[in-house]
Scaffold this motif. Sequence first.
Motif, short mmCIF file in Angstrom:
data_model
loop_
_atom_site.label_atom_id
_atom_site.label_comp_id
_atom_site.label_asym_id
_atom_site.label_seq_id
_atom_site.Cartn_x
_atom_site.Cartn_y
_atom_site.Cartn_z
N ASN A 159 15.48 10.35 2.24
CA ASN A 159 15.53 11.80 2.41
C ASN A 159 15.78 12.11 3.88
OD1 ASN A 159 15.21 14.55 2.49
ND2 ASN A 159 13.15 14.59 1.61
N ALA A 160 17.04 12.26 4.25
CA ALA A 160 17.41 12.41 5.66
C ALA A 160 16.76 13.63 6.31
CB ALA A 160 18.93 12.49 5.79
N SER A 161 16.45 14.64 5.54
CA SER A 161 15.84 15.84 6.11
C SER A 161 14.42 15.60 6.60
CB SER A 161 15.83 16.98 5.08
OG SER A 161 15.02 16.65 3.97
N THR A 206 13.53 12.76 8.29
CA THR A 206 13.54 11.76 9.37
C THR A 206 12.90 12.29 10.63
OG1 THR A 206 15.59 10.83 8.47
CG2 THR A 206 14.98 10.19 10.70
N PHE A 207 13.33 13.45 11.09
CA PHE A 207 12.78 13.99 12.34
C PHE A 207 11.35 14.50 12.18
CE2 PHE A 207 17.17 13.63 13.51
CZ PHE A 207 17.12 13.33 14.86
N PRO A 208 10.97 15.09 11.05
CA PRO A 208 9.54 15.39 10.84
C PRO A 208 8.66 14.15 10.91
CG PRO A 208 10.84 16.70 9.33
CD PRO A 208 11.80 15.75 10.02
N LEU A 209 9.15 13.02 10.40
CA LEU A 209 8.37 11.79 10.48
C LEU A 209 8.29 11.30 11.92
CD1 LEU A 209 6.78 9.52 9.19
CD2 LEU A 209 8.93 8.32 8.74
N LEU A 210 9.41 11.40 12.66
CA LEU A 210 9.39 11.02 14.07
C LEU A 210 8.35 11.86 14.83
CD1 LEU A 210 10.65 9.48 16.51
CD2 LEU A 210 12.24 11.41 16.72
N GLU A 211 8.32 13.15 14.56
CA GLU A 211 7.37 14.02 15.23
C GLU A 211 5.94 13.68 14.82
OE1 GLU A 211 8.66 17.97 14.29
OE2 GLU A 211 10.17 17.99 15.90
N TRP A 212 5.77 13.24 13.58
CA TRP A 212 4.43 12.82 13.13
C TRP A 212 3.99 11.58 13.91
CZ3 TRP A 212 1.37 9.01 11.37
CH2 TRP A 212 0.17 9.37 10.77
N PHE A 213 4.90 10.64 14.08
CA PHE A 213 4.55 9.45 14.88
C PHE A 213 4.21 9.85 16.31
CE2 PHE A 213 7.16 6.68 11.86
CZ PHE A 213 6.03 6.10 11.29
N PHE A 214 4.97 10.77 16.88
CA PHE A 214 4.69 11.22 18.24
C PHE A 214 3.29 11.84 18.34
CE2 PHE A 214 9.41 11.94 19.55
CZ PHE A 214 9.53 10.59 19.83
N SER A 220 1.15 7.23 5.80
CA SER A 220 1.45 8.31 6.73
C SER A 220 2.81 8.93 6.43
CB SER A 220 1.42 7.79 8.17
OG SER A 220 0.15 7.26 8.49
N ALA A 221 3.80 8.07 6.18
CA ALA A 221 5.14 8.57 5.87
C ALA A 221 5.13 9.37 4.57
CB ALA A 221 6.12 7.40 5.76
N THR A 222 4.30 8.95 3.63
CA THR A 222 4.18 9.66 2.37
C THR A 222 3.65 11.07 2.57
OG1 THR A 222 3.82 7.58 1.18
CG2 THR A 222 3.15 9.60 0.06
N LYS A 223 2.75 11.25 3.54
CA LYS A 223 2.23 12.58 3.84
C LYS A 223 3.34 13.52 4.29
CE LYS A 223 -2.35 10.93 5.32
NZ LYS A 223 -3.28 10.81 6.47
N VAL A 224 4.31 12.97 4.98
CA VAL A 224 5.40 13.78 5.52
C VAL A 224 6.48 14.02 4.46
CG1 VAL A 224 7.21 13.92 7.29
CG2 VAL A 224 4.97 12.94 7.85
N VAL A 225 6.88 12.96 3.77
CA VAL A 225 8.00 13.04 2.84
C VAL A 225 7.57 13.57 1.48
CG1 VAL A 225 9.91 11.75 1.81
CG2 VAL A 225 9.01 11.07 4.02
N GLY A 226 6.37 13.19 1.03
CA GLY A 226 5.89 13.58 -0.29
C GLY A 226 5.33 12.38 -1.05
N ARG A 227 4.31 12.61 -1.84
CA ARG A 227 3.64 11.51 -2.55
C ARG A 227 4.56 10.76 -3.50
NH1 ARG A 227 -2.35 13.99 -4.13
NH2 ARG A 227 -3.04 14.34 -1.97
N SER A 228 5.54 11.45 -4.03
CA SER A 228 6.45 10.81 -4.99
C SER A 228 7.26 9.69 -4.36
CB SER A 228 7.38 11.86 -5.61
OG SER A 228 8.19 12.46 -4.62
N TYR A 229 7.30 9.65 -3.02
CA TYR A 229 8.10 8.64 -2.32
C TYR A 229 7.28 7.39 -1.96
CZ TYR A 229 11.97 11.92 -1.61
OH TYR A 229 13.03 12.79 -1.79
N TYR A 230 6.02 7.36 -2.34
CA TYR A 230 5.15 6.25 -1.90
C TYR A 230 5.75 4.88 -2.25
CZ TYR A 230 1.22 3.03 -1.58
OH TYR A 230 0.42 1.96 -1.28
N ASN A 231 6.07 4.68 -3.52
CA ASN A 231 6.58 3.36 -3.94
C ASN A 231 7.91 3.03 -3.28
OD1 ASN A 231 4.40 2.74 -5.62
ND2 ASN A 231 5.32 3.79 -7.38
N ALA A 232 8.75 4.04 -3.15
CA ALA A 232 10.08 3.80 -2.55
C ALA A 232 9.94 3.39 -1.09
CB ALA A 232 10.94 5.05 -2.68
#
Length: 235
Positions: A109-111, A113-121, A147-159
């Motif tokens: 989910n390319a949209s 990517t930057f929210p996750l970067l900001e989460w890491f920051f 942590s990434a799942t919190k940003v992208v969505g729970r449905s992405y956990y396994n992926a």
Amino acid sequence: MKMSRVATLQFAAFQVLVVLLSVGSDYIPPSRFDGFVYENGSLNLLDTILIEAFYDPVCPDSRDSWPPLKQALRHYGSRVSLLLHLLPLPYHDNAFVTSRALHIVNTLNASATFPLLEWFFSHQEKFYGAQTRNLSRAFVIEEIVKSATKVVGRSYYNAIKNGFNDTKSDYQTRISFKYAASRGVYGTPFFYVNGFLLSDTGASIDYKAWRKIIDPLVGAKKGVNRNEESPHLYL
């Protein structure tokens, strides 16, 4: 990036370049250009001013340089594009796995990517320094997946979790490192504007500095466009 490490990192970058050049005809370029495009940026170099930023997700200087750059991008809108490259520095704990997470999420989910970067920051202390010294790599990866799942969505956990078992994301992250080395980048943050390295690269570039750099380019580009649209006026 601490200046005392510059010479060491320059040597390391040189070594990577030697490896890349030594493989000769056996070296195959990646299938796509390295980097993440910020929001609705354009990579049509004739229509935009291109900023290339080299970041490490757990680098404090990268973190500090992002807000003023983001502010500048919002100010200029479609006139300026950002292509973000990752350089996981070897002396930053978990730089490679956090960079790998960004590649995984960008594929899913390319949209996000930057929210996750900001989460890491915003949460660098979770993955950097003494806090992770005694943690296993598997544990850190699991925390990053959560942590990434919190940003992208729970449905992405396994992926996202499966992405760390896929060699594709490992390859993409290695390519990012090699690409940075091929551009002579030895620390983070580094910035290029329209292909030229900024002399004042680093966290010291604030919003006013970005305006000082980009305003003349925007004005010059308008002049070029006028010449192209009405060449008879300037004969």
